[in-house]
Design an enzyme around this catalytic site. Structure first.
Site, PDB file in Angstrom:
ATOM      1  N   ARG A   1      -3.268   6.210  11.979  1.00 43.59           N
ATOM      2  CA  ARG A   1      -4.034   7.316  13.062  1.00 43.59           C
ATOM      3  C   ARG A   1      -3.027   8.414  12.995  1.00 43.59           C
ATOM      4  O   ARG A   1      -2.388   8.632  13.585  1.00 43.59           O
ATOM      5  CB  ARG A   1      -4.093   6.023  14.643  1.00 43.59           C
ATOM      6  CG  ARG A   1      -4.981   4.943  14.456  1.00 43.59           C
ATOM      7  CD  ARG A   1      -5.047   4.400  15.607  1.00 43.59           C
ATOM      8  NE  ARG A   1      -5.974   3.514  15.445  1.00 43.59           N
ATOM      9  CZ  ARG A   1      -5.923   1.824  15.566  1.00 43.59           C
ATOM     10  NH1 ARG A   1      -4.405   1.718  14.524  1.00 43.59           N
ATOM     11  NH2 ARG A   1      -6.813   0.781  14.604  1.00 43.59           N
TER      12      ARG A   1
ATOM     13  N   HIS B   1      -3.607  -1.991   1.940  1.00 47.86           N
ATOM     14  CA  HIS B   1      -3.783  -2.975   3.189  1.00 47.86           C
ATOM     15  C   HIS B   1      -3.898  -4.535   2.528  1.00 47.86           C
ATOM     16  O   HIS B   1      -4.794  -4.761   2.714  1.00 47.86           O
ATOM     17  CB  HIS B   1      -4.803  -2.016   4.527  1.00 47.86           C
ATOM     18  CG  HIS B   1      -5.210  -2.347   4.875  1.00 47.86           C
ATOM     19  ND1 HIS B   1      -5.123  -3.991   5.708  1.00 47.86           N
ATOM     20  CD2 HIS B   1      -5.546  -1.876   6.255  1.00 47.86           C
ATOM     21  CE1 HIS B   1      -5.160  -4.140   6.819  1.00 47.86           C
ATOM     22  NE2 HIS B   1      -5.263  -2.329   7.368  1.00 47.86           N
ATOM     23  N   MET B   2      -2.431  -4.766   2.901  1.00 46.54           N
ATOM     24  CA  MET B   2      -2.695  -6.056   2.054  1.00 46.54           C
ATOM     25  C   MET B   2      -2.466  -7.208   3.517  1.00 46.54           C
ATOM     26  O   MET B   2      -2.383  -6.752   4.179  1.00 46.54           O
ATOM     27  CB  MET B   2      -0.776  -6.678   1.635  1.00 46.54           C
ATOM     28  CG  MET B   2       0.014  -5.228   0.150  1.00 46.54           C
ATOM     29  SD  MET B   2      -1.998  -5.639  -0.664  1.00 46.54           S
ATOM     30  CE  MET B   2      -0.587  -6.637  -2.095  1.00 46.54           C
ATOM     31  N   TYR B   3      -3.960  -7.713   3.434  1.00 44.86           N
ATOM     32  CA  TYR B   3      -4.094  -8.683   3.994  1.00 44.86           C
ATOM     33  C   TYR B   3      -2.989 -10.042   3.656  1.00 44.86           C
ATOM     34  O   TYR B   3      -3.537 -11.183   2.514  1.00 44.86           O
ATOM     35  CB  TYR B   3      -5.284  -9.287   4.549  1.00 44.86           C
ATOM     36  CG  TYR B   3      -5.754  -8.311   5.625  1.00 44.86           C
ATOM     37  CD1 TYR B   3      -5.729  -8.979   6.638  1.00 44.86           C
ATOM     38  CD2 TYR B   3      -6.319  -7.288   5.227  1.00 44.86           C
ATOM     39  CE1 TYR B   3      -5.895  -7.630   8.169  1.00 44.86           C
ATOM     40  CE2 TYR B   3      -7.049  -6.403   6.318  1.00 44.86           C
ATOM     41  CZ  TYR B   3      -7.264  -6.164   7.373  1.00 44.86           C
ATOM     42  OH  TYR B   3      -7.877  -6.074   8.337  1.00 44.86           O
TER      43      TYR B   3
ATOM     44  N   ASP C   1      -0.710  -5.449  16.593  1.00 48.68           N
ATOM     45  CA  ASP C   1      -1.119  -4.649  15.713  1.00 48.68           C
ATOM     46  C   ASP C   1      -0.204  -3.365  16.282  1.00 48.68           C
ATOM     47  O   ASP C   1      -0.372  -2.679  17.165  1.00 48.68           O
ATOM     48  CB  ASP C   1      -2.474  -3.871  16.379  1.00 48.68           C
ATOM     49  CG  ASP C   1      -3.544  -3.077  15.263  1.00 48.68           C
ATOM     50  OD1 ASP C   1      -2.753  -2.490  14.327  1.00 48.68           O
ATOM     51  OD2 ASP C   1      -4.616  -2.689  15.831  1.00 48.68           O
TER      52      ASP C   1
ATOM     53  N   GLU D   1       1.423  -3.560   6.030  1.00 44.65           N
ATOM     54  CA  GLU D   1       1.280  -2.323   5.832  1.00 44.65           C
ATOM     55  C   GLU D   1       2.746  -1.669   5.324  1.00 44.65           C
ATOM     56  O   GLU D   1       3.188  -0.818   6.594  1.00 44.65           O
ATOM     57  CB  GLU D   1       0.248  -1.631   6.340  1.00 44.65           C
ATOM     58  CG  GLU D   1      -0.504  -2.378   6.394  1.00 44.65           C
ATOM     59  CD  GLU D   1      -2.009  -1.729   7.754  1.00 44.65           C
ATOM     60  OE1 GLU D   1      -1.922  -1.072   8.366  1.00 44.65           O
ATOM     61  OE2 GLU D   1      -1.781  -3.141   8.229  1.00 44.65           O
TER      62      GLU D   1
END
Ligand code: G6D
Length: 338
Positions: free
Chosen positions: A79, A174-176, A242, A304
């Site tokens: 952000r 942005h790996m999940y 997060d 990330e």
């Protein structure tokens, strides 16, 4: 080592291509040209069948609606407060996409672009020229993203950028992950080489304060079970993870984090020379933020590797400036064991 190029699907009449590399141990990675998205990171399962350790979205159209799933993120991961920053004293304002915040490169970030794809030997190469007028960041930028896989079961994602004006460059993938065989991530354990995490404002932008992880659910230095960590977070902080971890100084060959699933014996070690790792454990992927319908709590953990977000707005966060005419390259390595 094998390579394969095929049609993935179509988006707005444009062909989206899928590139796959398979190594000598039947480990494979597949990336598609929409969003430079990693669709598959397969290891052989118990029955020998490919098992995807990524949580992904099956079509380009659904990816449009469920942004960021294993997609390339840029120009700036995380952000940017008020979409505003300075480079060498000059103020810039870029497009916002989360209230007043610019998240993951804004509404026209790397994940929204269709990339030009090709193989260079065994390496998948995606390139894109992004004009300043396309994504509102200063400078027209040439970006190259490569995906390579070796016979040590290491996937390396490399981002290179070169711009014709000073700009910012803090990309990530942005790996999940979900290392189980159809279960959730509760049984996984995570180790992170981080003594500090960032305090966040209510809109998740950094306050600027770095907090020691000692005696908190943020302490992953010796490895921590995720179910326990998430429960402690909820009890002590009021929500699941997060979070932005500041990675300690480390040797290049020392992983910054390792995710393991004791049940399947699978693990992924992440190596990066940069100073941050974002850890995100969404409560429910079928909730209002996510519509992929993979219901059930804790089906994925996002990891990330990047530089600290909102970098230019904090003196001690480092530097993600990409000076005009210079090329910068960042690599993230994921070593899978199974
Ligand atoms: C990032 O930290 C953020 C989350 O808040 C966001 O929802 C997600 O990406 C898509 O990891």
């Amino acid at each position: 080592m094998n390579t394969k190029k095929e049609l993935f699907d179509k988006l707005d009449g444009q062909q989206i291509e899928k590139f796959t590399i398979t190594n000598d141990h039947d480990v494979s990675v597949s990336a598609i040209t929409f969003g430079a998205t990693l669709e598959e990171f397969n290891v052989p399962g118990p029955d020998g069948k490919p098992t995807n350790i990524l949580v992904t979205v099956p079509t380009s159209e659904e990816l449009m609606k469920n942004q960021f799933f294993c997609q390339a993120i840029g120009r700036t991961a995380g952000r940017i407060s008020n979409g505003t920053f300075k480079i060498n004293g000059k103020a810039y304002h870029v497009d916002q996409n989360e209230g007043t915040t610019t998240l993951h490169g804004g509404p026209h970030g790397f994940n929204t672009q269709i990339w030009d794809g090709a193989f260079d030997g065994d390496t998948i190469v995606f390139t894109k020229h992004i004009n300043s007028s396309d994504d509102s960041f200063p400078g027209n930028i040439d970006v190259k993203i490569t995906f390579s896989l070796n016979n040590d079961n290491e996937l390396t994602v490399t981002f290179s950028g070169k711009s014709d004006a000073d700009t910012l460059f803090n990309p990530t993938q942005h790996m999940y992950f979900n290392l189980s065989d159809g279960g959730d991530i509760n049984g996984h354990s995570l180790q992170i080489n981080a003594d500090h995490y960032l305090e966040l404002n209510s809109n998740k932008t950094p306050s600027g304060k770095k907090v020691a992880v000692d005696d908190t659910p943020y302490d992953f230095r010796d490895g921590q079970n995720l179910k326990v960590g998430i429960a402690d977070m909820k009890a002590e902080v009021g929500h699941s993870y997060d979070e932005v971890f500041e990675i300690n100084d480390h040797q290049d060959d020392e992983p910054i984090a390792k995710l393991s699933d004791p049940e399947t014996g699978r693990s992924v070690s992440i190596s990066s020379k940069r100073n941050a790792l974002v850890v995100f454990t969404p409560d429910d992927l079928s909730g209002s933020n996510f519509m992929i319908g993979k219901g059930g709590p804790y089906m994925a953990i996002a990891l990330e590797a990047q530089n600290l977000p909102d970098t230019p707005n904090h003196d001690d966060f480092g530097d993600v400036t990409l000076p005009a005419g210079e090329e910068k390259t960042y690599s993230i390595k994921y070593k899978v064991e199974f």
